[in-house]
Structures are given as structure tokens and as C-alpha cells.
Design a protein around this motif. Structure first.
Motif, PDB file in Angstrom:
ATOM      1  N   ALA A  40       0.903  -1.337  -0.117  1.00  0.00           N
ATOM      2  CA  ALA A  40       0.054   0.049  -0.022  1.00  0.00           C
ATOM      3  C   ALA A  40       0.833   1.130   0.111  1.00  0.00           C
ATOM      4  O   ALA A  40       1.784   1.302   0.763  1.00  0.00           O
ATOM      5  N   THR A  42       0.122   5.976  -0.374  1.00  0.00           N
ATOM      6  CA  THR A  42      -0.790   6.785  -0.184  1.00  0.00           C
ATOM      7  C   THR A  42      -0.196   8.079  -0.993  1.00  0.00           C
ATOM      8  O   THR A  42       0.794   8.138  -1.038  1.00  0.00           O
ATOM      9  N   GLY A  43      -1.232   8.908  -1.182  1.00  0.00           N
ATOM     10  CA  GLY A  43      -0.823  10.247  -1.796  1.00  0.00           C
ATOM     11  C   GLY A  43      -1.870  10.879  -2.854  1.00  0.00           C
ATOM     12  O   GLY A  43      -2.466   9.926  -3.594  1.00  0.00           O
ATOM     13  N   SER A  44      -1.929  12.054  -3.084  1.00  0.00           N
ATOM     14  CA  SER A  44      -2.986  12.501  -4.302  1.00  0.00           C
ATOM     15  C   SER A  44      -2.035  13.090  -5.502  1.00  0.00           C
ATOM     16  O   SER A  44      -2.738  13.580  -6.479  1.00  0.00           O
ATOM     17  N   LEU A  49       3.047  10.258  -4.001  1.00  0.00           N
ATOM     18  CA  LEU A  49       3.109   8.616  -4.248  1.00  0.00           C
ATOM     19  C   LEU A  49       4.380   7.997  -3.998  1.00  0.00           C
ATOM     20  O   LEU A  49       4.544   7.192  -3.254  1.00  0.00           O
ATOM     21  N   SER A  52       5.687   8.311  -0.648  1.00  0.00           N
ATOM     22  CA  SER A  52       5.137   7.035   0.063  1.00  0.00           C
ATOM     23  C   SER A  52       5.693   5.727  -0.245  1.00  0.00           C
ATOM     24  O   SER A  52       5.830   4.832   0.587  1.00  0.00           O
ATOM     25  N   HIS A  56       7.255   3.062   2.514  1.00  0.00           N
ATOM     26  CA  HIS A  56       6.329   1.926   2.711  1.00  0.00           C
ATOM     27  C   HIS A  56       6.986   0.746   1.900  1.00  0.00           C
ATOM     28  O   HIS A  56       6.431  -0.291   2.062  1.00  0.00           O
ATOM     29  N   PRO A 104      -1.923   2.404  -4.840  1.00  0.00           N
ATOM     30  CA  PRO A 104      -2.547   3.309  -4.045  1.00  0.00           C
ATOM     31  C   PRO A 104      -3.591   2.645  -3.060  1.00  0.00           C
ATOM     32  O   PRO A 104      -4.228   1.782  -3.684  1.00  0.00           O
ATOM     33  N   THR A 105      -4.038   3.237  -1.870  1.00  0.00           N
ATOM     34  CA  THR A 105      -4.962   2.580  -1.161  1.00  0.00           C
ATOM     35  C   THR A 105      -6.349   3.527  -1.278  1.00  0.00           C
ATOM     36  O   THR A 105      -7.411   2.805  -1.072  1.00  0.00           O
ATOM     37  N   THR A 106      -6.295   4.685  -2.092  1.00  0.00           N
ATOM     38  CA  THR A 106      -7.419   5.129  -2.216  1.00  0.00           C
ATOM     39  C   THR A 106      -7.612   5.905  -3.535  1.00  0.00           C
ATOM     40  O   THR A 106      -6.550   5.674  -4.553  1.00  0.00           O
TER      41      THR A 106
END
Length: 203
Positions: A40, A42-44, A49, A52, A56, A104-106
Motif C-alpha cells: 500500500a 498513499t498520496g494524491s 505517491l 510514500s 512503505h 494506492p489505497t485510495t
């Protein structure tokens, strides 16, 4: 064996760790099994990203890998005594290749999603080249192994020594191919460097 695109001080490189051979149950035919695992992030934005990923991504040898390829290789082998000679009559592999990629998680903004899709597709393509090299190595091992013989070897000991030597040669060749590929992909203007810069500098 592990191949990984690594993040370290803004640069990337690949790692080859190890490969394992051990006996397994026989099967009539073999085909490599290829699977994808994700971790996973994250980031927009592309930059967020990639940050991240740096936080991670899986750790390999003291730094983190954007993506990596692992494989498990096991063999069914049958040695036959023919007079005073020993022949390797059966050498059948079972190969499982796993590609580990970021995800990405979202849901991402539309522009970032397009940039991310280009990035991760390019990264997966890179890793699958390593997978192709692994498959080619296994086929070369199979072709070399079946019919290998050693004279004056009724206990099938000398043939195992010779097999180990040849396995080492083929493994070294595969590792060198991987290093040469990585060097080209990650050099200035190389595909991996270009993909990272596009992601970080994009939306």
C-alpha cells in the motif's frame, strides 16, 4: 531470487538475492506460475505517491524497493544407473514467480491516476523482463540437465557435482543479463529513471 527496483538517495537499482533448488513431487508438464502482490502507498500527487513508496516499499538489503521479483524454483529429478554410468533421466521444474508492486489505497484524482497508471505499467513491464530471464534460465537448466551423464559413477555422485557446476554457470549468466538490463534501464535517460521523473514531476 529477488530482483528489485530500489529507492535510495533518489536513485534506483536492482538486487539479485538468491535462488533455491529442492526436490518436489513430479508432474507431467510444467508451466511457470506468475502472480502479482501489492503493497500500500498513499498520496494524491505523483510526488506524494513516490514519497510514500520510499516510506512503505519492502526493504531489500538495507534500502527500499519500488518493485521486486521473487521466484521459487523446485525440481523433480530422477537419476538412473546404466552400467557403470549415471544418467539424469528426468529433470522437471516447478517455477513460481511473484511480482511485488505498489498500489494506492485510495482513489486518485483523474490526472494523477493517468500518471500513476503509466508509471506502474512501466514498472511491471520492467519486472516481467526479469521474470522472462528467470523462465529462460529454467528452460536452459532443463535442456542441459536431461540426459546429462557421468561415466564410472555407479553411485550417481560425480554427476551431482557436475550438475551443480553447470547450474552455477547458468545462474551467473542470468544474473549478468539482469545487471546489464538494469544498468540500461536505470542509467541517465533510461526507462525506469524516465518513469520516476514523469511521476514525480507530473500531477
Amino acid at each position: 531470487m529477488i530482483w528489485g527496483i530500489r529507492v535510495k538517495a533518489g536513485l534506483v537499482r536492482c538486487l539479485l538475492a538468491a535462488w533455491v533448488l529442492q526436490p518436489i513431487a513430479a508432474k507431467a508438464e510444467w508451466q511457470p506460475v506468475e502472480q502479482v502482490q501489492t503493497y500500500a502507498v498513499t498520496g494524491s500527487s505523483g510526488a506524494a505517491l513516490y514519497d510514500s513508496i520510499g516510506e512503505h516499499a519492502p526493504e531489500l538489503g538495507g534500502s527500499r524497493a519500488v518493485a521486486h521479483t521473487t521466484f521459487k524454483l523446485t525440481w523433480t529429478r530422477k537419476y538412473e544407473r546404466r552400467g557403470d554410468a549415471c544418467v539424469l533421466a528426468v529433470a522437471r521444474p516447478k517455477l513460481i514467480i511473484t511480482y511485488t508492486l505498489p498500489k494506492p489505497t485510495t482513489k486518485l484524482p483523474m490526472a494523477t491516476q493517468a500518471s500513476w497508471a503509466t508509471f506502474v505499467a512501466g514498472i511491471e513491464t520492467h519486472e516481467r523482463v526479469h521474470g522472462d530471464y528467470i523462465k529462460e534460465m529454467v528452460r536452459d537448466i532443463e535442456a542441459m540437465s536431461v540426459g546429462l551423464s557421468a561415466d564410472d559413477d555407479p553411485d550417481c555422485r560425480k554427476i551431482r557435482v557436475e550438475l551443480t557446476k553447470r547450474l552455477g554457470e547458468l545462474s551467473a549468466l542470468q544474473r549478468q543479463r539482469g545487471r546489464d538490463f538494469d544498468k540500461a534501464e536505470m542509467s541517465e535517460g533510461g526507462n525506469i529513471r524516465r518513469l520516476i521523473l514523469q511521476l514525480v514531476n507530473g500531477p
